[in-house]
Design an enzyme around this catalytic site. Structure first.
Site, PDB file in Angstrom:
ATOM      1  N   TYR A  15      55.149  26.340  32.820  1.00 30.41           N
ATOM      2  CA  TYR A  15      54.741  27.614  32.223  1.00 30.41           C
ATOM      3  C   TYR A  15      54.723  28.778  33.222  1.00 30.41           C
ATOM      4  O   TYR A  15      54.483  29.922  32.827  1.00 30.41           O
ATOM      5  CB  TYR A  15      53.342  27.486  31.616  1.00 30.41           C
ATOM      6  CG  TYR A  15      53.245  26.481  30.494  1.00 30.41           C
ATOM      7  CD1 TYR A  15      53.907  26.681  29.292  1.00 30.41           C
ATOM      8  CD2 TYR A  15      52.471  25.323  30.637  1.00 30.41           C
ATOM      9  CE1 TYR A  15      53.811  25.760  28.256  1.00 30.41           C
ATOM     10  CE2 TYR A  15      52.368  24.398  29.622  1.00 30.41           C
ATOM     11  CZ  TYR A  15      53.043  24.624  28.429  1.00 30.41           C
ATOM     12  OH  TYR A  15      52.951  23.702  27.405  1.00 30.41           O
ATOM     13  N   HIS A  20      54.118  34.271  28.419  1.00 33.17           N
ATOM     14  CA  HIS A  20      52.690  34.110  28.152  1.00 33.17           C
ATOM     15  C   HIS A  20      51.884  34.080  29.441  1.00 33.17           C
ATOM     16  O   HIS A  20      50.669  34.304  29.417  1.00 33.17           O
ATOM     17  CB  HIS A  20      52.475  32.808  27.372  1.00 33.17           C
ATOM     18  CG  HIS A  20      51.526  32.933  26.217  1.00 33.17           C
ATOM     19  ND1 HIS A  20      51.074  34.148  25.718  1.00 33.17           N
ATOM     20  CD2 HIS A  20      50.923  31.982  25.436  1.00 33.17           C
ATOM     21  CE1 HIS A  20      50.257  33.939  24.705  1.00 33.17           C
ATOM     22  NE2 HIS A  20      50.143  32.640  24.517  1.00 33.17           N
ATOM     23  N   ASN A 138      45.650  34.398  20.853  1.00 33.75           N
ATOM     24  CA  ASN A 138      44.700  33.284  20.830  1.00 33.75           C
ATOM     25  C   ASN A 138      43.765  33.261  22.029  1.00 33.75           C
ATOM     26  O   ASN A 138      42.611  32.835  21.923  1.00 33.75           O
ATOM     27  CB  ASN A 138      45.446  31.959  20.729  1.00 33.75           C
ATOM     28  CG  ASN A 138      46.072  31.756  19.361  1.00 33.75           C
ATOM     29  OD1 ASN A 138      45.592  32.272  18.369  1.00 33.75           O
ATOM     30  ND2 ASN A 138      47.166  31.009  19.318  1.00 33.75           N
TER      31      ASN A 138
END
Length: 217
Positions: A15, A20, A138
């Site tokens: 990631y 993100h 979120n």
């Protein structure tokens, strides 16, 4: 003043360079980042820096200085320490980490700055925002749930909302080689904003210039 800075992201090598995780990428781009000593606690990586020391680092980097080029002065209401946090809970549960640290050190929501990605802003845009909606993010939703309020500061990095593409797939994809130079320019200029926010007795004064600023190469 800001007492806690939270960089939202997902833990894991896969990631690291994704959209993100733009907040973690911004953090590592800061010229004083390597001076920060991180440790694992509160379900994340956290660090604490004396505010006087942080001001010295900011001055040494040239992000903010006095007219004479010296270390910037701190406001009278400056906290003794500033905490930094990278939750390791994955994005959707970020608030659990934030809530634990904030509760332990008795930090109020209005003293917290959350750095995060923002689909509703175009790539190349940086935005300082107080409170407001969560934009379907979120990580912010989890933060609000943990703190019991949305009244915290946000430093937002635009991603550009994709057309005809799955949102989850998009935010978990890497920035392209063509996008990286613009992102680096955004980080360089946003570091100045970031430093000013940390040294400001009233970050709201910066919104007129940085509420939604488009960075150009």
């Amino acid at each position: 003043m800001i007492s806690l800075v939270v960089f939202l992201g997902n833990v894991g090598q896969q990631y690291e360079r994704t959209r993100h995780n733009v907040a973690w990428q911004f953090a590592s781009s800061l010229p004083f980042y390597n001076k920060i000593s991180w440790q694992e606690k509160f379900r994340g990586e956290y660090a604490v820096v004396e505010t006087n020391t942080l001001a010295e680092w900011i001055g040494q980097c040239g992000l903010v200085t006095t007219k004479e080029g010296n270390t910037p002065n701190l406001p009278k209401n400056a906290p003794e320490k500033i905490y930094f946090l990278k939750p390791l809970t994955y994005m959707n549960l970020s608030g659990e980490s934030i809530g634990e640290l904030a509760h332990f050190f008795k930090i109020e929501a209005d003293q917290i700055l959350v750095v995060h990605d923002e689909l509703e802003l175009p790539l190349g845009t940086v935005s300082l925002k107080w409170s407001g909606g969560l934009g379907g993010h979120n990580g912010l939703r989890s933060t609000k749930a943990a703190l019991g309020t949305a009244d915290f500061w946000r430093l937002r990095f635009g991603l550009t909302k994709p057309q005809n593409r799955d949102i989850a797939d998009y935010v978990l994809s890497n920035f392209s080689a063509e996008e990286r130079p613009l992102l680096e320019a955004v980080f360089a200029q946003s570091a100045v904003l970031f430093a000013k926010v940390l040294l400001s007795s009233d970050p709201a004064r910066l919104i007129s210039e940085w509420g939604k600023k488009k960075i150009a190469l």
